[in-house]
Design an enzyme around this catalytic site. Structure first.
Site, PDB file in Angstrom:
ATOM      1  N   ASN A 281      18.449  37.272  67.354  1.00 14.41           N
ATOM      2  CA  ASN A 281      17.057  37.538  67.003  1.00 14.41           C
ATOM      3  C   ASN A 281      16.185  37.499  68.249  1.00 14.41           C
ATOM      4  O   ASN A 281      16.560  36.886  69.237  1.00 14.41           O
ATOM      5  CB  ASN A 281      16.569  36.500  65.989  1.00 14.41           C
TER       6      ASN A 281
ATOM      7  N   HIS B 121      22.789  38.883  57.918  1.00 13.39           N
ATOM      8  CA  HIS B 121      23.406  38.598  56.620  1.00 13.39           C
ATOM      9  C   HIS B 121      22.384  38.402  55.507  1.00 13.39           C
ATOM     10  O   HIS B 121      22.713  37.931  54.425  1.00 13.39           O
ATOM     11  CB  HIS B 121      24.314  37.360  56.715  1.00 13.39           C
TER      12      HIS B 121
ATOM     13  N   HIS C  46      14.861  41.496  57.965  1.00 13.42           N
ATOM     14  CA  HIS C  46      14.100  40.396  57.372  1.00 13.42           C
ATOM     15  C   HIS C  46      12.968  40.870  56.470  1.00 13.42           C
ATOM     16  O   HIS C  46      12.240  40.046  55.921  1.00 13.42           O
ATOM     17  CB  HIS C  46      13.560  39.436  58.440  1.00 13.42           C
TER      18      HIS C  46
ATOM     19  N   TYR D 116       5.882  36.541  57.565  1.00 18.37           N
ATOM     20  CA  TYR D 116       5.716  37.956  57.903  1.00 18.37           C
ATOM     21  C   TYR D 116       4.523  38.575  57.197  1.00 18.37           C
ATOM     22  O   TYR D 116       4.186  39.737  57.443  1.00 18.37           O
ATOM     23  CB  TYR D 116       6.965  38.756  57.513  1.00 18.37           C
TER      24      TYR D 116
END
Length: 488
Positions: free
Chosen positions: A149, A171, A201, A258
């Site tokens: 990341n 995953h 994500h 986010y």
């Protein structure tokens, strides 16, 4: 078959062990070579000892080498896997600590938001160094599998500027599918068919079928709200499902950072998260978990080494993509998964230069993506906000442009919901100065940033966050593990 796999950042001991055993579950791969490389000689020797023990216990001809010389590890490699964390936990602690002074409360901080953007600034120069070495010494048609990341930024930089054939792997989709299968009463994810698409994500289950029967929003909402655990742990995620009409792959804590709506006020944070585990929204949760995991591993290393003496259990091959991709490329046994690639028509209503995560299949011809997918408008809008931040962040990292970096942070959805421009400008100066050792592209900007900090009138506060837990000691971890074993 005989070929070489190089693993960069192999000192991520637990993850490297998982990748290693997964790959050796493929019968044709017993004669391959694993070349491990890391900046930490200590971690490198620990993981090599574990992998050597696995090879010995399973009587395999597999070769394992370890070196801090990256080019030596990459020399002749057909596949390169990256799981690096540039700056380690020291830099990561600043990704969480400094934004808290400006009211920005992150659970993970490794994808976007203030922490994720600075993480990308540390990683991208190193990723480009990897790519240069890969182009020069690896096999001609080498494939770079990035697990590190911030996924989208790293993959974007490797493809666009590193000029290496790269795929990003995560995953999140698999974990989301496991949850959906469970709440719907399926025996396994084999009963569930789905199309999941978006960006890493922020991927969305836009088509769901259980044993061929379409699953709609209302049925899925009811199933999650009736679940005794997920109804409590995934409150925010369920709320997004109700409003957007589709379920997100990402955990409650990750998803919360986010979006500009759920973590902008302390009272709102505690309303939407769950403290039963770090992943459900705890302030700095992943930093605490990572610190405890490192301490636990260092202390309990003899037990980990002993466990490596057991035979590889083929039935325990994980759902991490890497081994399945390599198997498909080398044997032509087709594999379907969700991969991070440059858009180029994969998703119709996201920017074409973005790194998207979407379905594809793998065979000898490579990774073949399903094209022409259109996201629901709300999902696309949320993804585009993050893509714009990612693009500016990548460009800032490549150019060493601190002004563009500040604009990227300013445009982050959660940062923009919490902080003023003056606060963002000072916060970025503070983070760049604190992390200068890992930001060579900003060396020219550090003196001026330090000078601005010495005269700034922007006020900050020392704040632990809305939902912070202390790092547990080894003794506390042992006691908790013993209690769980007794209860189970």
């Amino acid at each position: 078959m005989s070929f070489k796999i190089a693993i960069i950042g192999a000192g991520s001991v637990g993850f490297t062990k998982k990748l290693f055993t997964d790959i050796l579950c493929v019968p044709e791969f017993k004669d391959i070579e694993f070349a491990l490389t890391d900046v930490s000689e200590h971690n490198l020797q620990m993981i090599k000892a574990i992998l050597d023990r696995i090879v010995e216990a399973n009587k395999l001809p597999t070769k394992v080498t370890a070196t801090t010389d990256r080019r030596e590890a990459l020399d002749g490699a057909r596949y390169v896997i990256s799981c690096v964390r540039v700056g380690g936990l020291e830099a990561y602690a600043d990704d969480i600590r400094i934004p808290l002074k400006y009211g920005i409360d992150q659970c993970v901080g490794d994808t976007i938001c203030a922490g994720g953007i600075l993480y990308g600034q540390r990683n991208i120069p190193v990723i480009l160094d990897f790519c240069k070495d890969i182009r020069e010494v690896a096999e001609t048609n080498v494939k770079f599998l990035n697990y590190a990341n911030p996924m989208a930024m790293n993959t974007w930089a490797a493809i666009e500027y590193g000029k290496v054939d790269t795929v990003g792997l995560c995953h999140g989709v698999q974990h989301g599918a496991e949850q959906i299968a469970e709440v719907l009463g399926a025996k396994s994810t084999q009963e569930l068919d789905y199309v999941c698409s978006g960006i890493n994500h922020q991927t969305w289950f836009i088509d769901l079928r259980l044993n061929g029967r379409p699953i709609g929003k209302d049925e899925l909402v009811a199933a999650f709200e009736a679940h005794p655990v997920y109804s409590r742990q995934e409150k925010l995620r369920i709320d997004v499902l109700k409003r957007f009409g589709v379920y997100s792959t990402e955990s409650n804590g990750h998803l919360s950072e986010y979006l500009p709506w759920y973590r902008k006020r302390p009272d709102e944070i505690t309303r939407w998260i769950d403290m039963s585990d770090w992943i459900h929204g705890e302030t700095g949760g992943y930093l605490r978990y990572s610190t405890e995991t490192r301490n636990w591993f260092e202390t309990e290393y003899p037990q980990f080494l002993e466990a490596a003496s057991k035979p590889i259990d083929q039935e325990k091959r994980s759902n991490e993509h890497a081994s399945h991709i390599l198997e498909a490329l080398e044997t032509n046994r087709v594999y379907r998964g969700h991969f991070n690639v440059k858009n180029n028509g994969v998703i119709t209503n996201l920017p074409q230069d973005a790194i998207v995560e979407s379905p594809g299949f793998v065979d000898r011809f490579g990774i073949n993506m399903a094209a022409g997918i259109t996201l629901p408008e709300a999902c696309a809008a949320t993804c585009i906000a993050s893509i714009n931040v990612q693009r500016m962040s990548v460009h800032a990292a490549i150019a060493g442009d601190i002004d563009l970096l500040k604009l990227a942070v300013l445009h982050d959805p959660l940062v923009g919901a919490v902080s003023t421009p003056e606060e963002v400008w000072q916060m970025v100066d503070e983070m760049v100065v604190a992390q200068a050792a890992w930001l060579p592209q900003y060396a020219h900007a550090v003196p001026a940033a330090r000078e601005r900090l010495s005269t700034s009138a922007v006020k900050t506060r020392e704040w632990a966050g809305a939902a912070r837990r202390s790092v547990r000691s080894i003794e506390e971890l042992r006691a908790e593990k013993a209690a769980l074993a007794q209860a189970g």
